[in-house]
Structure formats: structure tokens, C-alpha cells
Enzyme design. Structure first.
Site: not given
Ligand code: AMP
Length: 396
Positions: A35, A198, A354, A377
Site C-alpha cells: 500500500r 455471502k 480481497g 468495500g
Molecule cells: P467473500 O469475502 O464474501 O468474498 O468470501 C471469500 C471467502 O469465501 C473465502 O475465504 C472462501 O474460502 C469462502 N468460500 C468460497 N466458497 C465457499 C464455500 N463453498 N463454502 C464456504 N466458504 C466459501
């Protein structure tokens, strides 16, 4: 756009917000200076113009109190090394004395203020605090895209004290140019790949991309809410019950707008959330009870790869599976390779979030992408179509 490119700051005190929120080890040493390095171009430009540059940043979450474990002093040292000259670190909190210290600087000197979140007025966007900050400069530059979605004193409120002298730094400029390209491009075929854990954090982006993209590939933990919305069995996979209806509506909207929605045909299911779990490949809507989907399967990978390789423009946000575990990284790695390949063949790729950035770093593919956003974000909110306060404050 009001870019620093278009002005000379000679003889001015320039107050610049940067994002030096870097990781420190237990001895207070900077462990990753990415950064800091990303701000060097703007720093050099202002210094070379013959200005006095006053930098402000946050580090960590001290919540409005002095906490020396989050001091920016090690960052000042690291920055000194990177620019090859002394950076004056202003240890004392901002006061009349700070203005005198700035007077003592030579033209071309750099001062870094102590962690701006040591002040309660920063995150609350306090007017008096913003006015005090403004008294330190004759011009204001924002080069901290990562905090542009926060209406804090140093990112937003302070800008109004510089109605004619407020600008975007190079990093900010680059983010805006590329994110505008992502949102308003006429390049087709255009494919969005959205994953991550999510639905709730990504569904607004998916909706905002309808009408812009030709193909929408959905994967990651969030895909199970979509599969459930279509009546599939998802076993113990990640699932957001309160988003099922919105997921269903979103699918209908995509169909109505002719978006080619690509949900995974098959899934790698596991009997526990661990790398050494037992695994089986199952059809996406047929995950047995007690099993959970942790990656997209081989058919899904084949389809996603085909679509990506036939695209001229790709936006990727969020991994396709739990790529941190080697047994569930195939989907994410294959997508990363396909995006790199299509970029190499002349396509345009934008990567953000990220975890997708962590993934392309893991596979050593970052230099092969057209653009990687520095803001988690902030990028999400931009892609949702929201006006970021830190950007609006400069444009107004
Ligand atoms: P996000 O911060 O919402 O972009 O989510 C990223 C995280 O989602 C990563 O740490 C992944 O390990 C997790 N992830 C991706 N696919 C899955 C899944 N099928 N089940 C649980 N966690 C997941």
C-alpha cells in the site's frame, strides 16, 4: 476529473490522504508495504513540484484513542526508504505547533502525521476536527481509494475547505477510470464472475450488472442460496435463508434481460469443512444431507472456462470455492488461469475483492491482469452503483 496530473503544487502545502493501513509484525515492523508503494507515484509528483507534502492515513482500528501499537512511525521509516529521503514523522497530535513544524519544512519535504484514527473526530466526520486538518494545507488530495466509501474527516469532510484546490491522486484516478470502464463499457462479450461466501454482500452488485453484462457466472458459497431458490438440495452448504426470495427475483431479472446466467452444473461436496474431508462430485442441486459444497466441480469449471475464454471483458469478484484449502481450490485456480489467458490474448480483466486478489497472488497471476482494485468495500460499493462520499467530495 480533477487529477493532480493537471496542476503544479509548487509553493503549496499539500494535505494528502493516503491508505497506509499496512500489516505490522509484533516488533512493529511493516510486513507488507504494497500500500505504501502504491502511493509513491502521487508522492513523487507532489514532491517534485516543489510542495510541502503532509500525509495522513489510518492504521488499524484504534477507535478514537491513542494506541501506540498502531502508530504510523514504522510506516514513516519504510516510506523514507522507498522515496530515498527523510520523512518527518509528526509524533505529537495536531495542534498550533503542527503548523509551525510545517513552516520549518523545506519545499519538497514530506511529513507524515500520526494515525488519524487516534482522533475521535476522524470517523465521526467532526466539523471542528476537519477544519483543524484543513488548516494544515493549501490544497487537498485524496489518494486513498480503500477508504473512499467512508465519510470520515480526512477522506471526505475536509475536502469542502478546498473548493478550488482538491484533487484525486493517481491511485484514485486509476481506480475511477477502471471502475467506470467496468460499469459503462461497450466491450462485449462481457462476463462477470461473482463468488465469495455471502450473497448479502454481492447481490446488489449482481443486480447492478444486469443490463451491462452478457454472461454472469456465479460460484462460491453464495451460489447455494441461488441453487436453493431454484429448488435444489444443498445439504449443509452455506446458505442465507433471508436472501432466497431476492436470489429468485434476481434470477428472473437476469432471464428477462437476456443475461446468460451460468450456475455450476456440479459441485465438490465435503463431509466436513476441512482440507482432509471426504469428497465427492455431485450434481449442483443434489448435495446429500450432511455434506457441504466447497468448490465448483469439473463440468462447472469446463463451462466457466469456455465462457471466459470467449469474452473480451471480464469482471471477477470473489473466489469459486474455499481456495485456501488445496483440495477445494480447483474452481478458483481454473478461473484465475482462464482470466489471465483471455487477458493475455487482448481481453480486459478487472479483479477486485480481497479474496480474489489473494487468489491471483497465490497463483502468481497478478501481473497478467489488466486491473486489480486496491479497495475491498469501496470497490463493492462502487460496483453497486453507489456514489462514494470520498469521490463525491472532490467532484462537487
Ligand atoms: P467473500 O469475502 O464474501 O468474498 O468470501 C471469500 C471467502 O469465501 C473465502 O475465504 C472462501 O474460502 C469462502 N468460500 C468460497 N466458497 C465457499 C464455500 N463453498 N463454502 C464456504 N466458504 C466459501
Amino acid at each position: 476529473m480533477k487529477s493532480i496530473q493537471d496542476v503544479s503544487f509548487k509553493g503549496k502545502r499539500v494535505l494528502m490522504r493516503v491508505d497506509f493501513n499496512v500489516p505490522l509484525d509484533e516488533n512493529g515492523k511493516v510486513t507488507d508495504d504494497t500500500r505504501i508503494r502504491e502511493s509513491i507515484a502521487s508522492i513523487q509528483k507532489i514532491v517534485n513540484d516543489g510542495a510541502k507534502l503532509i500525509l495522513m492515513s489510518h492504521l488499524g482500528r484504534p477507535k478514537g484513542k491513542v494506541n501506540l501499537s498502531m502508530s504510523l512511525e514504522p510506516v514513516a521509516e519504510q516510506l523514507s526508504k522507498l522515496v530515498g529521503k527523510k520523512v518527518h514523522f509528526e509524533r505529537e497530535l495536531i495542534s498550533e505547533q503542527t503548523i509551525k513544524e510545517i513552516e520549518k519544512l523545506n519545499w519538497g519535504d514530506i511529513m507524515l502525521l500520526e494515525n488519524i484514527r487516534f482522533y475521535a473526530g476522524e470517523e465521526s466526520g467532526d466539523e471542528d476536527f476537519s477544519a483543524r486538518l484543513a488548516s494544515l494545507g493549501d490544497a487537498y488530495v485524496n489518494d486513498a481509494f480503500g477508504t473512499a466509501h467512508r465519510a470520515h474527516a480526512s477522506t471526505t469532510i475536509v475536502a469542502k475547505y478546498f473548493p478550488k484546490d482538491k484533487y484525486f491522486g493517481y491511485l484514485m484516478d486509476n481506480e475511477i477510470v477502471n471502475l467506470e470502464k467496468v460499469l459503462s463499457s461497450n466491450i462485449h462479450p462481457y462476463t462477470a464472475i461473482i463468488g465469495g461466501s455471502k450473497v448479502s454482500t454481492k447481490i446488489d452488485i449482481i443486480r447492478n450488472l444486469i443490463g451491462r453484462v452478457d454472461n454472469m457466472i456465479i460460484g462460491g458459497g453464495m451460489v447455494f442460496t441461488f441453487i436453493k431458490a431454484l429448488g435444489g438440495n444443498i445439504g449443509n452448504s452455506l446458505f442465507e435463508e433471508d436472501k432466497v426470495e431476492e436470489a429468485r427475483q434476481t434470477i428472473l431479472e437476469m432471464v428477462a434481460h437476456g443475461v446468460n446466467l451460468i450456475l455450476p452444473a456440479d459441485i465438490v461436496a465435503a463431509d466436513k469443512f476441512a482440507n482432509d474431508a471426504n469428497r465427492q462430485i455431485v450434481a449442483a442441486g443434489e448435495i446429500p444431507d450432511g455434506w457441504m459444497g466447497l468448490d465448483i466441480g469439473p463440468k462447472a469449471i469446463k463451462k466457466a472456462t469456455e465462457v471466459i475464454l470467449n469474452s473480451s471483458m471480464v469482471l471477477w469478484n470473489g473466489p469459486m470455492g474455499v481456495f485456501e484449502m488445496d483440495n477445494f481450490q480447483n474452481g478458483t485456480r481454473s478461473v484465475a488461469i482462464a482470466v489471465a489467458t483471455v487477458t493475455n490474448a487482448g481481453g480486459y480483466s478487472a479483479i477486485g475483492g480481497g479474496d480474489s486478489v489473494a487468489a491471483i497472488n497465490k497463483y502468481d497471476l497478478s501481473s497478467m491482469m489488466s486491473y486489480i482494485s486496491t479497495g475491498g468495500g469501496a470497490m463493492l460499493e462502487y460496483l453497486e452503483g453507489l456514489k462514494l462520499p470520498g469521490i463525491a467530495a472532490i467532484e462537487d
